[in-house]
Write a protein that holds these residues in place. Structure first.
Motif, short mmCIF file in Angstrom:
data_model
loop_
_atom_site.label_atom_id
_atom_site.label_comp_id
_atom_site.label_asym_id
_atom_site.label_seq_id
_atom_site.Cartn_x
_atom_site.Cartn_y
_atom_site.Cartn_z
N GLY A 1 0.67 -1.27 -0.01
CA GLY A 1 -0.01 -0.07 0.04
C GLY A 1 0.84 1.11 0.20
N GLU A 2 2.06 1.14 -0.68
CA GLU A 2 2.82 2.49 -0.67
C GLU A 2 3.81 2.40 -1.82
N LEU A 3 4.19 3.72 -2.41
CA LEU A 3 4.82 3.87 -3.46
C LEU A 3 5.78 5.26 -3.06
N VAL A 4 6.98 5.11 -3.75
CA VAL A 4 7.96 6.03 -3.51
C VAL A 4 8.30 6.91 -4.70
N VAL A 5 8.53 8.23 -4.80
CA VAL A 5 8.89 9.05 -5.95
C VAL A 5 9.90 9.92 -5.28
N HIS A 6 11.10 9.78 -5.98
CA HIS A 6 12.26 10.79 -5.84
C HIS A 6 12.21 11.85 -6.89
N ILE A 7 12.29 12.99 -6.66
CA ILE A 7 12.24 14.10 -7.92
C ILE A 7 13.55 14.91 -7.57
N PRO A 8 14.44 14.94 -8.43
CA PRO A 8 15.36 16.12 -8.19
C PRO A 8 15.40 17.18 -9.07
N ARG B 1 15.02 25.19 1.68
CA ARG B 1 16.21 25.42 0.57
C ARG B 1 16.33 23.96 -0.01
N THR B 2 15.03 23.70 -0.71
CA THR B 2 15.05 22.31 -1.43
C THR B 2 15.72 22.16 -2.71
N VAL B 3 16.32 21.10 -3.06
CA VAL B 3 16.99 20.73 -4.23
C VAL B 3 16.53 19.26 -4.79
N SER B 4 15.79 18.48 -3.69
CA SER B 4 15.28 17.42 -4.27
C SER B 4 14.23 17.09 -3.46
N LEU B 5 13.33 16.15 -3.95
CA LEU B 5 12.23 15.67 -2.99
C LEU B 5 12.16 14.19 -2.88
N SER B 6 12.06 13.54 -1.76
CA SER B 6 11.69 12.04 -1.74
C SER B 6 10.42 11.97 -1.00
N LEU B 7 9.33 11.36 -1.95
CA LEU B 7 7.81 11.36 -1.24
C LEU B 7 7.48 9.65 -1.29
N SER C 1 -1.69 9.46 3.40
CA SER C 1 -0.48 10.11 4.10
C SER C 1 0.47 10.27 2.98
N LEU C 2 1.30 11.36 3.53
CA LEU C 2 2.58 11.67 2.43
C LEU C 2 3.79 11.60 3.51
N ASP C 3 4.79 11.20 3.37
CA ASP C 3 6.15 11.18 3.99
C ASP C 3 7.02 12.00 3.06
N ILE C 4 7.74 12.96 3.51
CA ILE C 4 8.44 13.80 2.72
C ILE C 4 9.97 14.01 3.33
N ILE C 5 11.19 13.74 2.51
CA ILE C 5 12.25 14.07 2.90
C ILE C 5 13.11 14.93 1.73
N PRO C 6 13.62 16.12 2.33
CA PRO C 6 14.38 16.93 1.23
C PRO C 6 15.50 16.46 0.98
N THR D 1 11.96 12.48 9.24
CA THR D 1 11.03 12.37 8.00
C THR D 1 9.87 13.27 8.42
N ALA D 2 9.16 13.90 7.51
CA ALA D 2 8.19 14.90 7.81
C ALA D 2 6.96 13.94 7.29
N SER D 3 5.85 13.91 8.05
CA SER D 3 4.75 13.14 7.71
C SER D 3 3.22 14.09 7.66
N VAL D 4 2.70 14.02 6.67
CA VAL D 4 1.37 14.91 6.34
C VAL D 4 0.31 14.12 6.14
N GLU D 5 -0.78 14.31 6.82
CA GLU D 5 -2.00 13.86 6.43
C GLU D 5 -2.59 14.61 5.39
N LEU D 6 -2.99 13.79 4.39
CA LEU D 6 -3.79 14.53 3.11
C LEU D 6 -5.08 14.96 3.53
N LYS D 7 -5.42 16.03 3.04
CA LYS D 7 -6.75 16.64 3.26
C LYS D 7 -7.43 16.73 2.04
N ASP D 8 -8.81 16.10 2.14
CA ASP D 8 -9.70 15.91 0.93
C ASP D 8 -10.22 17.25 0.56
N MET D 9 -9.99 17.80 -0.60
CA MET D 9 -10.46 18.93 -1.12
C MET D 9 -11.81 18.76 -1.66
#
Length: 252
Positions: A79-86, A165-171, A117-122, A137-145
């Motif tokens: 039930g989880e996947l990871v996206v790394h974006i430089p 000062r973000t230069v990449s994101l790991s989600l 939920s979304l876990d984020i590491i810069p 690791t920053a953990s954020v609950e998603l809000k249904d809009m």
């Protein structure tokens, strides 16, 4: 590089968006075609074919014919996947990130669900699932809009400067809840076979600082040749509004 000229103030410019807290910001994935290094994106626990879809989500207009719908997921297991974006131009530019918008309204398979939920590491060079188990690791609950749109706000982290000062994101996208309680346990999805997916993703923020002594917006650094996107219409209205914009573009 190109510069947007606008007679209105920043707060009223049509290229500006707003954070969940009402502050002005930019939708980086709509404003610029080359702010992200899409050639080095990493996807974990999904099909290889999803690479084409994530690139098109993050750079609207990268293909001549706009494909819809797009999918990342469902995840292969757990039930989880990871996206790394430089980001591009890391030596010249950093970004002060404010929030994400995620659309998940067309499940690609049975037992596919939007992320809870979304876990984020810069600022990791590369990432794996184990990185998200580390402190910080920053953990954020998603809000249904509504209308299949979910918001993940980073504004509570602003005082710490976590994403300044973000230069990449790991989600890490998950169908489980954010960690809670003294043991920081996650509440699992009620469907034991649940896997996560999404149909669109946008990153919002403002130019950050290139270093502790920076005193100007480094978006205008000569080493960073940012290209303004020819497609500046927002994708984040209601589904009817988005479809109307697509029809207008096709007719144009």
């Amino acid at each position: 590089h190109q510069k947007h000229k606008c007679d209105a103030g920043v707060e009223t410019s049509k290229v500006m968006a707003t954070t969940p807290g009402g502050m002005p910001c930019l939708e980086l994935t709509r404003m610029f075609t080359n702010v992200l290094n899409i050639d080095d994106i990493q996807l974990l626990n999904v099909d290889e074919a999803d690479y084409d879809d994530i690139r098109e989500m993050l750079v609207p207009g990268i293909t001549q014919e706009r494909r819809q719908p797009l999918f990342v997921g469902p995840s292969a297991c757990d039930g989880e996947l990871v996206v790394h974006i430089p980001f591009n131009f890391a030596k010249a530019l950093t970004w002060d990130l404010t929030h994400f918008l995620i659309r998940a309204h067309l499940p690609p398979a049975p037992h596919s669900y939007p992320p809870r939920s979304l876990d984020i590491i810069p600022n990791l060079t590369t990432c794996g699932f184990s990185d998200f188990d580390q402190p910080g690791t920053a953990s954020v609950e998603l809000k249904d809009m509504g209308d299949g749109i979910y918001s993940a706000s980073l504004e509570k982290f602003r005082t710490k400067g976590t994403f300044r000062r973000t230069v990449s994101l790991s989600l890490r996208f998950s169908v489980a809840s954010v960690p809670t309680g003294p043991d920081m346990e996650r509440e699992p999805h009620e469907d034991s076979q649940a896997e996560v997916y999404f149909n669109d993703l946008a990153i919002f923020g403002l130019p950050g600082e290139s270093g502790a002594a920076a005193r100007k917006h480094t978006m205008y650094d000569d080493r960073a040749n940012l290209i303004i996107s020819p497609v500046l219409k927002s994708r984040w209205g209601t589904q009817e509004e988005v479809e109307a914009e697509v029809n207008d573009e096709d007719e144009g």
